[in-house]
Design a protein around this motif. Structure first.
Motif, PDB file in Angstrom:
ATOM      1  N   TYR A 360     -19.457   8.974   4.055  1.00 14.40           N
ATOM      2  CA  TYR A 360     -20.394   9.289   5.141  1.00 14.40           C
ATOM      3  C   TYR A 360     -20.575   8.037   5.993  1.00 14.40           C
ATOM      4  CZ  TYR A 360     -21.540  13.286   2.146  1.00 14.40           C
ATOM      5  OH  TYR A 360     -21.487  14.411   1.362  1.00 14.40           O
ATOM      6  N   ILE A 361     -20.243   8.161   7.261  1.00 17.81           N
ATOM      7  CA  ILE A 361     -20.256   6.989   8.138  1.00 17.81           C
ATOM      8  C   ILE A 361     -21.628   6.831   8.789  1.00 17.81           C
ATOM      9  CG2 ILE A 361     -19.104   5.852  10.067  1.00 17.81           C
ATOM     10  CD1 ILE A 361     -17.059   6.441   7.963  1.00 17.81           C
ATOM     11  N   ALA A 362     -22.119   5.599   8.811  1.00 15.34           N
ATOM     12  CA  ALA A 362     -23.431   5.337   9.429  1.00 15.34           C
ATOM     13  C   ALA A 362     -23.271   4.412  10.637  1.00 15.34           C
ATOM     14  CB  ALA A 362     -24.376   4.725   8.395  1.00 15.34           C
ATOM     15  N   GLY A 363     -22.936   3.149  10.392  1.00 18.58           N
ATOM     16  CA  GLY A 363     -22.868   2.165  11.480  1.00 18.58           C
ATOM     17  C   GLY A 363     -21.435   1.859  11.841  1.00 18.58           C
ATOM     18  N   ALA A 364     -20.778   2.772  12.551  1.00 22.91           N
ATOM     19  CA  ALA A 364     -19.391   2.535  12.972  1.00 22.91           C
ATOM     20  C   ALA A 364     -19.163   3.195  14.319  1.00 22.91           C
ATOM     21  CB  ALA A 364     -18.409   3.086  11.943  1.00 22.91           C
ATOM     22  N   ALA A 365     -18.347   2.540  15.130  1.00 22.93           N
ATOM     23  CA  ALA A 365     -18.037   3.053  16.467  1.00 22.93           C
ATOM     24  C   ALA A 365     -16.523   3.191  16.597  1.00 22.93           C
ATOM     25  CB  ALA A 365     -18.562   2.075  17.520  1.00 22.93           C
ATOM     26  N   LEU A 366     -16.093   3.993  17.559  1.00 25.94           N
ATOM     27  CA  LEU A 366     -14.662   4.093  17.847  1.00 25.94           C
ATOM     28  C   LEU A 366     -14.349   3.169  19.015  1.00 25.94           C
ATOM     29  CD1 LEU A 366     -13.840   7.914  17.638  1.00 25.94           C
ATOM     30  CD2 LEU A 366     -12.921   6.093  16.180  1.00 25.94           C
ATOM     31  N   LYS A 367     -13.368   2.278  18.786  1.00 22.51           N
ATOM     32  CA  LYS A 367     -12.953   1.378  19.863  1.00 22.51           C
ATOM     33  C   LYS A 367     -11.444   1.547  20.013  1.00 22.51           C
ATOM     34  CE  LYS A 367     -13.314  -3.428  21.125  1.00 22.51           C
ATOM     35  NZ  LYS A 367     -13.195  -4.715  20.471  1.00 22.51           N
ATOM     36  N   ASP A 368     -11.030   2.085  21.140  1.00 26.31           N
ATOM     37  CA  ASP A 368      -9.605   2.392  21.368  1.00 26.31           C
ATOM     38  C   ASP A 368      -9.026   3.184  20.195  1.00 26.31           C
ATOM     39  OD1 ASP A 368      -9.863   0.852  23.688  1.00 26.31           O
ATOM     40  OD2 ASP A 368      -9.350  -0.987  22.602  1.00 26.31           O
ATOM     41  N   GLY A 369      -9.782   4.161  19.723  1.00 28.37           N
ATOM     42  CA  GLY A 369      -9.278   5.023  18.660  1.00 28.37           C
ATOM     43  C   GLY A 369      -9.407   4.438  17.260  1.00 28.37           C
ATOM     44  N   GLN A 370      -9.849   3.194  17.161  1.00 32.63           N
ATOM     45  CA  GLN A 370      -9.989   2.548  15.842  1.00 32.63           C
ATOM     46  C   GLN A 370     -11.466   2.506  15.461  1.00 32.63           C
ATOM     47  OE1 GLN A 370      -7.914   0.795  13.382  1.00 32.63           O
ATOM     48  NE2 GLN A 370      -9.925   0.681  12.394  1.00 32.63           N
ATOM     49  N   LEU A 371     -11.763   2.894  14.218  1.00 35.35           N
ATOM     50  CA  LEU A 371     -13.137   2.835  13.725  1.00 35.35           C
ATOM     51  C   LEU A 371     -13.482   1.371  13.431  1.00 35.35           C
ATOM     52  CD1 LEU A 371     -15.209   5.069  13.122  1.00 35.35           C
ATOM     53  CD2 LEU A 371     -14.418   5.045  10.754  1.00 35.35           C
ATOM     54  N   THR A 373     -16.868  -1.572  12.670  1.00 29.01           N
ATOM     55  CA  THR A 373     -18.265  -1.662  12.212  1.00 29.01           C
ATOM     56  C   THR A 373     -19.182  -1.900  13.417  1.00 29.01           C
ATOM     57  OG1 THR A 373     -18.172  -4.054  11.850  1.00 29.01           O
ATOM     58  CG2 THR A 373     -17.518  -2.668  10.005  1.00 29.01           C
ATOM     59  N   SER A 374     -20.356  -1.251  13.378  1.00 28.35           N
ATOM     60  CA  SER A 374     -21.295  -1.428  14.498  1.00 28.35           C
ATOM     61  C   SER A 374     -22.738  -1.520  14.017  1.00 28.35           C
ATOM     62  CB  SER A 374     -21.171  -0.272  15.487  1.00 28.35           C
ATOM     63  OG  SER A 374     -21.639   0.918  14.892  1.00 28.35           O
ATOM     64  N   GLY A 375     -22.943  -1.478  12.698  1.00 33.11           N
ATOM     65  CA  GLY A 375     -24.327  -1.494  12.208  1.00 33.11           C
ATOM     66  C   GLY A 375     -24.435  -2.237  10.895  1.00 33.11           C
ATOM     67  N   GLY A 376     -25.655  -2.334  10.382  1.00 29.78           N
ATOM     68  CA  GLY A 376     -25.904  -3.024   9.129  1.00 29.78           C
ATOM     69  C   GLY A 376     -25.391  -2.217   7.954  1.00 29.78           C
ATOM     70  N   ARG A 377     -25.875  -0.982   7.858  1.00 31.81           N
ATOM     71  CA  ARG A 377     -25.312  -0.099   6.839  1.00 31.81           C
ATOM     72  C   ARG A 377     -24.137   0.608   7.492  1.00 31.81           C
ATOM     73  NH1 ARG A 377     -29.941   3.376   4.078  1.00 31.81           N
ATOM     74  NH2 ARG A 377     -30.498   3.776   6.244  1.00 31.81           N
ATOM     75  N   VAL A 378     -22.937   0.348   7.016  1.00 31.36           N
ATOM     76  CA  VAL A 378     -21.738   0.845   7.701  1.00 31.36           C
ATOM     77  C   VAL A 378     -21.379   2.246   7.225  1.00 31.36           C
ATOM     78  CG1 VAL A 378     -19.283   0.435   8.120  1.00 31.36           C
ATOM     79  CG2 VAL A 378     -20.906  -1.480   8.143  1.00 31.36           C
ATOM     80  N   LEU A 379     -21.368   2.453   5.918  1.00 32.43           N
ATOM     81  CA  LEU A 379     -21.003   3.776   5.410  1.00 32.43           C
ATOM     82  C   LEU A 379     -21.457   3.926   3.969  1.00 32.43           C
ATOM     83  CD1 LEU A 379     -18.331   3.273   3.419  1.00 32.43           C
ATOM     84  CD2 LEU A 379     -17.214   2.999   5.606  1.00 32.43           C
ATOM     85  N   GLY A 380     -21.441   5.173   3.506  1.00 29.39           N
ATOM     86  CA  GLY A 380     -21.760   5.469   2.119  1.00 29.39           C
ATOM     87  C   GLY A 380     -20.536   6.053   1.433  1.00 29.39           C
ATOM     88  N   ALA A 381     -20.208   5.498   0.257  1.00 36.72           N
ATOM     89  CA  ALA A 381     -19.106   6.036  -0.551  1.00 36.72           C
ATOM     90  C   ALA A 381     -19.739   6.842  -1.679  1.00 36.72           C
ATOM     91  CB  ALA A 381     -18.260   4.901  -1.109  1.00 36.72           C
ATOM     92  N   THR A 382     -19.577   8.155  -1.619  1.00 38.98           N
ATOM     93  CA  THR A 382     -20.220   9.040  -2.605  1.00 38.98           C
ATOM     94  C   THR A 382     -19.172   9.699  -3.480  1.00 38.98           C
ATOM     95  OG1 THR A 382     -22.138   9.557  -1.225  1.00 38.98           O
ATOM     96  CG2 THR A 382     -21.548  11.191  -2.874  1.00 38.98           C
ATOM     97  N   ALA A 383     -19.480   9.812  -4.772  1.00 35.85           N
ATOM     98  CA  ALA A 383     -18.615  10.569  -5.670  1.00 35.85           C
ATOM     99  C   ALA A 383     -19.470  11.448  -6.565  1.00 35.85           C
ATOM    100  CB  ALA A 383     -17.773   9.624  -6.521  1.00 35.85           C
ATOM    101  N   VAL A 384     -18.896  12.608  -6.910  1.00 36.66           N
ATOM    102  CA  VAL A 384     -19.544  13.582  -7.798  1.00 36.66           C
ATOM    103  C   VAL A 384     -18.738  13.627  -9.090  1.00 36.66           C
ATOM    104  CG1 VAL A 384     -20.057  16.047  -8.084  1.00 36.66           C
ATOM    105  CG2 VAL A 384     -20.433  14.938  -5.863  1.00 36.66           C
ATOM    106  N   ALA A 385     -19.431  13.745 -10.228  1.00 41.48           N
ATOM    107  CA  ALA A 385     -18.736  13.831 -11.519  1.00 41.48           C
ATOM    108  C   ALA A 385     -19.600  14.606 -12.507  1.00 41.48           C
ATOM    109  CB  ALA A 385     -18.421  12.443 -12.065  1.00 41.48           C
ATOM    110  N   GLU A 386     -19.044  14.859 -13.681  1.00 48.34           N
ATOM    111  CA  GLU A 386     -19.741  15.651 -14.702  1.00 48.34           C
ATOM    112  C   GLU A 386     -21.034  14.994 -15.161  1.00 48.34           C
ATOM    113  OE1 GLU A 386     -19.141  18.689 -15.684  1.00 48.34           O
ATOM    114  OE2 GLU A 386     -17.423  18.702 -14.307  1.00 48.34           O
ATOM    115  N   ASN A 387     -21.056  13.650 -15.150  1.00 53.50           N
ATOM    116  CA  ASN A 387     -22.261  12.955 -15.604  1.00 53.50           C
ATOM    117  C   ASN A 387     -22.448  11.682 -14.787  1.00 53.50           C
ATOM    118  OD1 ASN A 387     -20.562  10.922 -16.769  1.00 53.50           O
ATOM    119  ND2 ASN A 387     -20.194  12.333 -18.465  1.00 53.50           N
ATOM    120  N   LEU A 388     -23.592  11.039 -14.991  1.00 57.62           N
ATOM    121  CA  LEU A 388     -23.948   9.879 -14.173  1.00 57.62           C
ATOM    122  C   LEU A 388     -22.993   8.697 -14.350  1.00 57.62           C
ATOM    123  CD1 LEU A 388     -25.971   8.909 -12.095  1.00 57.62           C
ATOM    124  CD2 LEU A 388     -27.471   8.218 -13.963  1.00 57.62           C
TER     125      LEU A 388
END
Ligand code: AMP
Ligand code: GLY
Length: 425
Positions: A360-371, A373-388
């Motif tokens: 999930y992207i938060a602080g990122a911009a597109l510059k000439d088609g390239q993503l 960084t544009s903010g402090g929190r840049v993105l969230g890496a989330t994963a789901v699994a059977e247990n914590l």
């Protein structure tokens, strides 16, 4: 259906991806959106707090439904303005969003309706506030009344620190006009739990519980941030505690809002502390939490669109809100230096993702088609699994495949939750 989502952070990206799972969604627009959200929605740019412009945008995209996600436009009355032009919305009206917009309102509501929270006093006069902190128990918790980007809370261990906090908020306007009124409350201890809920003003359906990680550094050290990661469910939140919260906090809150002529429709967020005297409310938010949404929505199995429509139409009873029994972990990749000064504009390389992974992207911009960084929190890496434990491992495995210069993340997201889990076994 044409859907307009107001906002442009990781939370909004998660909402948009979830809404798109419903086949009724034909077009989805984001205002402003972001360089990362552009992969999933038409981004309109502009400002999430410019209400007239947002209403015009809803007209231009012939929106059938508008989701207002961030706190500021809700507190400013964007839902009221949209509804006045005939656009059905998900989100509370201004008179209900005040539950987050004014801490003094929220505290008075809890006092009047017997909802457990920290003891407190409210001040609009600085001399009185200073006199109070000269004698109150320490640590003292000094809070600016209004919105302050989640930063308007100072925990003061000493009298000098408490006096300085009062002065900087009321005289120095450290948090702007938010500090014209301050709340001083007693310090509570215990694990924190975030419970987001859907409510149509009559019925309230809590979502799976979660745990935020607000401090910048490992071991809960460093400055407060918007949130450096989250896990769901929160192992401290047992079924017994959940039942007590429903009776003592959730139902009383929506009944109180209704009785006050401020029915709350939307997502009501309960920031709870599980104190030795039972669960107490630390804060209400009038919206989905971030990063909590980035672990809660991936576990939602029912249609988010259907739930949001049901909230709007007052038919939440009888609408399916089903969560998976699995666990989720989100690790925020931030720019080194956040929440203070940090560099921007670094190119981001995203890996292919598997079905159990989300970026999930938060602080990122597109510059000439390239993503980039544009903010402090840049993105969230989330994963789901059977247990914590597996969700945590998978989230870090994903985070470590994402590349940009200056990337920083905490390495201990979920550790406290794992410790709590071990205590219960
Ligand atoms: P808030 O913006 O109200 O959520 O406060 C930010 C953080 O400050 C919370 O997540 C808690 O960790 C802490 N906090 C707020 N109020 C209290 C309190 N009365 N006692 C202890 N910690 C608090
Ligand atoms: N994660 C806390 C908040 O959204 O306010």
């Amino acid at each position: 259906m044409n859907i307009l989502v107001v906002g442009g952070g990781g939370r909004e990206h998660a909402i948009i991806q979830k809404l798109k799972e419903d086949p009724r969604v034909t077009h989805i627009y984001a205002l402003p959106g972001s360089g990362g959200i552009a992969a999933d929605a038409v981004c309109l740019g502009g400002s999430a707090t410019d209400i007239p412009a947002a209403v015009e945008a809803a007209k231009r995209c012939a929106a059938d439904f508008v989701v207002v996600a961030p706190d500021d436009p809700l507190v400013l009355g964007m839902v009221d303005a949209m509804e006045a032009e005939g656009f059905p919305c998900f989100g509370p009206r201004k008179n209900a969003a005040v539950i987050e917009g004014s801490k003094a309102f929220a505290k008075d509501l809890m006092k009047r309706y017997g909802i457990p929270t920290a003891a407190y006093e409210t001040f609009t006069d600085m001399a009185q506030a200073l006199a109070y902190v000269d004698a109150c128990p320490l640590p003292a918790v000094v809070k600016a009344d209004g919105l302050a980007l989640g930063k308007g809370v100072l925990i003061c261990e000493t009298r000098d620190a408490a006096r300085e906090a009062v002065r900087s908020m009321m005289e120095g306007r450290l948090f702007g006009e938010s500090g014209a009124t301050v709340v001083v409350e007693s310090f509570l201890t215990g694990p924190e739990v975030s419970v987001l809920s859907f409510t149509d003003g009559e019925t309230i359906v809590p979502m799976v519980s979660s745990m935020d990680h607000k401090r910048a550094l490992d071991g809960d050290k460093g400055l407060n941030t918007g949130g450096m990661g989250a896990v769901a469910p929160n192992p401290c939140y047992t079924p017994e505690i959940a039942a007590a919260c429903m009776e003592q906090i959730f139902l009383p809150t929506i009944r109180a809002m209704k009785a006050e002529g401020r029915p709350f429709k939307g997502c009501l967020y309960f920031g709870l502390m599980l104190t030795p005297d039972g669960p107490k409310v630390i804060e209400y938010n009038c919206r989905f939490g971030d990063p909590e949404t980035q672990v809660v929505l991936p576990l939602l199995e029912s249609s988010l669109l259907e739930i949001m429509l049901a909230v709007r139409e007052g038919r939440l009873t009888g609408t399916e809100v089903r969560f998976s029994e699995k666990s989720a972990c989100c690790v925020i990749l931030a720019s080194e230096g956040y929440p203070q000064a940090y560099g921007k504009g670094f190119p981001i390389t995203l890996p292919e993702t598997a079905a159990h992974e989300r970026i999930y992207i938060a602080g990122a911009a597109l510059k000439d088609g390239q993503l980039v960084t544009s903010g402090g929190r840049v993105l969230g890496a989330t994963a789901v699994a059977e247990n914590l434990p597996a969700a945590i491992e998978r989230a870090y495995a994903l985070a470590d495949r994402i590349r940009f210069d200056n990337a920083y993340c905490r390495r201990d997201i979920g550790r406290r939750a794992l410790e709590a889990l071990q205590c219960r076994m």
